[in-house]
Design a protein around this motif. Structure first.
Motif, PDB file in Angstrom:
ATOM      1  N   GLU A 190       0.810  -1.213   0.000  1.00  0.00           N
ATOM      2  CA  GLU A 190       0.000   0.000   0.000  1.00  0.00           C
ATOM      3  C   GLU A 190       0.848   1.269   0.000  1.00  0.00           C
ATOM      4  OE1 GLU A 190      -2.761  -0.033   3.206  1.00  0.00           O
ATOM      5  OE2 GLU A 190      -3.856  -1.804   2.489  1.00  0.00           O
ATOM      6  N   ALA A 191       0.407   2.243  -0.772  1.00  0.00           N
ATOM      7  CA  ALA A 191       1.008   3.585  -0.754  1.00  0.00           C
ATOM      8  C   ALA A 191       0.469   4.327   0.471  1.00  0.00           C
ATOM      9  CB  ALA A 191       0.657   4.315  -2.039  1.00  0.00           C
ATOM     10  N   PRO A 192       1.154   5.371   0.964  1.00  0.00           N
ATOM     11  CA  PRO A 192       2.349   5.984   0.369  1.00  0.00           C
ATOM     12  C   PRO A 192       3.618   5.186   0.663  1.00  0.00           C
ATOM     13  CG  PRO A 192       1.749   7.144   2.371  1.00  0.00           C
ATOM     14  CD  PRO A 192       0.667   6.135   2.133  1.00  0.00           C
ATOM     15  N   LEU A 193       4.534   5.230  -0.297  1.00  0.00           N
ATOM     16  CA  LEU A 193       5.809   4.548  -0.180  1.00  0.00           C
ATOM     17  C   LEU A 193       6.920   5.486  -0.652  1.00  0.00           C
ATOM     18  CD1 LEU A 193       4.743   1.141  -1.776  1.00  0.00           C
ATOM     19  CD2 LEU A 193       5.348   1.468   0.626  1.00  0.00           C
ATOM     20  N   SER A 194       8.108   5.286  -0.113  1.00  0.00           N
ATOM     21  CA  SER A 194       9.242   6.101  -0.551  1.00  0.00           C
ATOM     22  C   SER A 194      10.531   5.367  -0.234  1.00  0.00           C
ATOM     23  CB  SER A 194       9.245   7.476   0.127  1.00  0.00           C
ATOM     24  OG  SER A 194       9.430   7.337   1.528  1.00  0.00           O
TER      25      SER A 194
ATOM     26  N   ALA B 134       3.952  -1.619  -6.157  1.00  0.00           N
ATOM     27  CA  ALA B 134       2.793  -0.747  -5.935  1.00  0.00           C
ATOM     28  C   ALA B 134       2.522   0.118  -7.159  1.00  0.00           C
ATOM     29  CB  ALA B 134       3.027   0.124  -4.705  1.00  0.00           C
TER      30      ALA B 134
ATOM     31  N   SER C  33       9.141   8.825  -4.332  1.00  0.00           N
ATOM     32  CA  SER C  33       7.950   8.727  -3.486  1.00  0.00           C
ATOM     33  C   SER C  33       6.739   8.437  -4.351  1.00  0.00           C
ATOM     34  CB  SER C  33       7.746  10.015  -2.676  1.00  0.00           C
ATOM     35  OG  SER C  33       7.570  11.131  -3.538  1.00  0.00           O
ATOM     36  N   PHE C  34       5.766   7.759  -3.784  1.00  0.00           N
ATOM     37  CA  PHE C  34       4.554   7.386  -4.511  1.00  0.00           C
ATOM     38  C   PHE C  34       3.371   7.481  -3.562  1.00  0.00           C
ATOM     39  CE2 PHE C  34       1.777   3.780  -6.125  1.00  0.00           C
ATOM     40  CZ  PHE C  34       1.224   4.531  -7.150  1.00  0.00           C
ATOM     41  N   ASP C  35       2.365   8.277  -3.948  1.00  0.00           N
ATOM     42  CA  ASP C  35       1.202   8.470  -3.087  1.00  0.00           C
ATOM     43  C   ASP C  35      -0.020   7.679  -3.548  1.00  0.00           C
ATOM     44  OD1 ASP C  35       0.333   9.800  -5.343  1.00  0.00           O
ATOM     45  OD2 ASP C  35       0.316  11.795  -4.432  1.00  0.00           O
ATOM     46  N   GLY C  36       0.156   6.823  -4.534  1.00  0.00           N
ATOM     47  CA  GLY C  36      -0.951   6.044  -5.060  1.00  0.00           C
ATOM     48  C   GLY C  36      -1.424   6.521  -6.421  1.00  0.00           C
TER      49      GLY C  36
ATOM     50  N   PHE D 242       7.948  -0.815  -3.640  1.00  0.00           N
ATOM     51  CA  PHE D 242       7.631   0.442  -4.317  1.00  0.00           C
ATOM     52  C   PHE D 242       7.295   0.160  -5.778  1.00  0.00           C
ATOM     53  CE2 PHE D 242       8.480   4.276  -6.647  1.00  0.00           C
ATOM     54  CZ  PHE D 242       8.232   5.342  -5.785  1.00  0.00           C
TER      55      PHE D 242
END
Length: 289
Positions: free
Chosen positions: A128-132, A225, A141-144, A222
Motif C-alpha cells: 500500500e502507498a504511500p511509499l518512498s 505498488a 515517493s509514490f502516493d498512489g 515500491f
C-alpha cells in the motif's frame, strides 16, 4: 483445507490455510530476510497459485513452495525472477521431521487449484502507498496516483539536474522496470510506451541504485505498488481520480533551494549548463519559495 485456521509454521514464516486463500505471516527479526520482514503478511488467493511443490532443502530441511501464476502477483512481476532464493515470499522452509505434515498440506492445496496459466489481472494485493525510498541520485515517493523523483545534488547527473525534479501521473505510465540493487547498474525506471534507450543515470524517469541505496526491501515493494496502480487504472476509478483536484505542492525548504542553486552555479561554472539554462532553472527554483 480440511479446517479453517490450520497453521503450518516454518523458519521465518507461518502459513495459515483458509478455504480460498493462504495467509502468510513473516517473522520480524535479525535473521529474517529484510524483504519478508517489510512485507509483514500477505494473503494469497488460491486462484493466484499455479502449482505447489515440496522438495528437499539444505541442512535437514524441506521446502514447501506455492508457485504463483504469471501475472497474478505484482511483487513477483516487478521482481522478474531477480529475487534470491532466501527472499522468495512463496517458500516455506521446515525441518525435515515435518515433511509428512508438509506433504499433507501440499496435497490439500493441489486439490483446490483450478488454474495454472497466466492470470488476466493481479490477484494478490500490492504493497500500500504511500511509499518512498532513497536511491543514489534521488528520493522516490509514490502516493498512489503520482510518482515523484527529487534529485540529490550529491548523486544526480547534470542531465537530471537540468530536467529538474520529476512528477509522473500513473495514467501516463505503461509499466515499471526494476533492476535489483544487488546487481550491476540496478535502477528503477518508469516506462512510458517504448523502452527507453537513455542510460539510467541520464534518464529523468529513472532513479539509480548503489551500495546502501534502493535496497530490495524498499525499492521492490515500491515498484510493485506502482505497477499495480498502472495495471489497475481505468474505468470509474480513473474518472474519480481525475475529478479530484490536485493537491497543492508544499513550499520547499529555503535551505534546500539555496543548496540547489549553489549546485546549479557549479554546473554553470563548469560549462555543463548554459547561461539561458542557468537563468531559467534558477528562476524556477526561486519560484518554489
Amino acid at each position: 483445507m480440511s479446517r479453517m485456521g490450520d497453521v503450518l509454521a516454518g523458519f521465518h514464516a507461518a502459513w495459515e490455510f483458509d478455504s480460498d486463500s493462504v495467509l502468510i505471516r513473516y517473522e520480524r527479526g535479525l535473521r529474517t530476510p529484510k524483504l519478508l520482514s517489510a512485507l509483514g503478511e500477505r494473503r494469497i488467493p488460491l486462484a493466484a497459485i499455479g502449482r505447489v511443490t515440496l522438495t528437499a532443502g539444505k541442512r535437514g530441511t524441506v521446502v514447501l513452495r506455492a508457485e504463483p501464476r504469471p501475472g497474478a502477483d505484482p511483487l513477483m512481476e516487478a521482481a522478474a525472477g531477480q529475487l534470491k532464493e532466501g527472499c522468495d515470499p512463496y517458500r516455506l522452509v521446515l525441518p525435515a521431521q515435518r515433511e509428512t505434515l508438509a506433504e499433507y498440506y501440499a496435497d490439500e492445496l493441489r486439490a483446490r487449484l483450478t488454474d495454472s496459466g497466466p492470470a488476466e489481472r493481479f490477484l494478490v494485493d500490492a504493497p500500500e502507498a504511500p511509499l518512498s525510498f532513497k536511491a543514489y541520485d534521488g528520493k522516490a515517493s509514490f502516493d498512489g496516483r503520482t510518482v515523484r523523483f527529487r534529485w540529490f545534488w550529491t548523486g544526480a547527473s547534470s542531465a537530471k539536474w537540468k530536467a529538474g525534479d520529476q512528477s509522473f501521473a500513473v495514467s501516463a505510465l505503461s509499466g515499471v522496470e526494476w533492476r535489483s540493487p544487488e546487481v550491476f547498474e540496478g535502477h528503477l525506471r518508469l516506462l512510458r510506451g517504448e523502452a527507453a534507450a537513455v542510460p539510467a543515470d541520464q534518464d529523468p524517469a529513472t532513479v539509480v541504485f548503489g551500495l546502501g541505496y534502493g535496497p530490495v526491501h524498499e525499492s521492490l515493494p515500491f515498484a510493485a505498488a506502482v505497477l499495480a496502480a498502472v495495471r489497475g487504472r481505468g474505468g470509474a476509478s480513473a474518472v474519480q481520480a481525475a475529478a479530484v483536484p490536485a493537491a497543492v505542492a508544499p513550499r520547499r525548504d529555503p535551505a534546500d533551494i539555496a543548496e540547489r542553486i549553489r549546485h546549479l552555479g557549479e554546473l554553470h561554472l563548469a560549462g555543463l549548463v548554459t547561461d539561458e539554462e542557468f537563468s531559467a532553472k534558477k528562476a524556477e527554483l526561486l519560484a518554489e519559495l
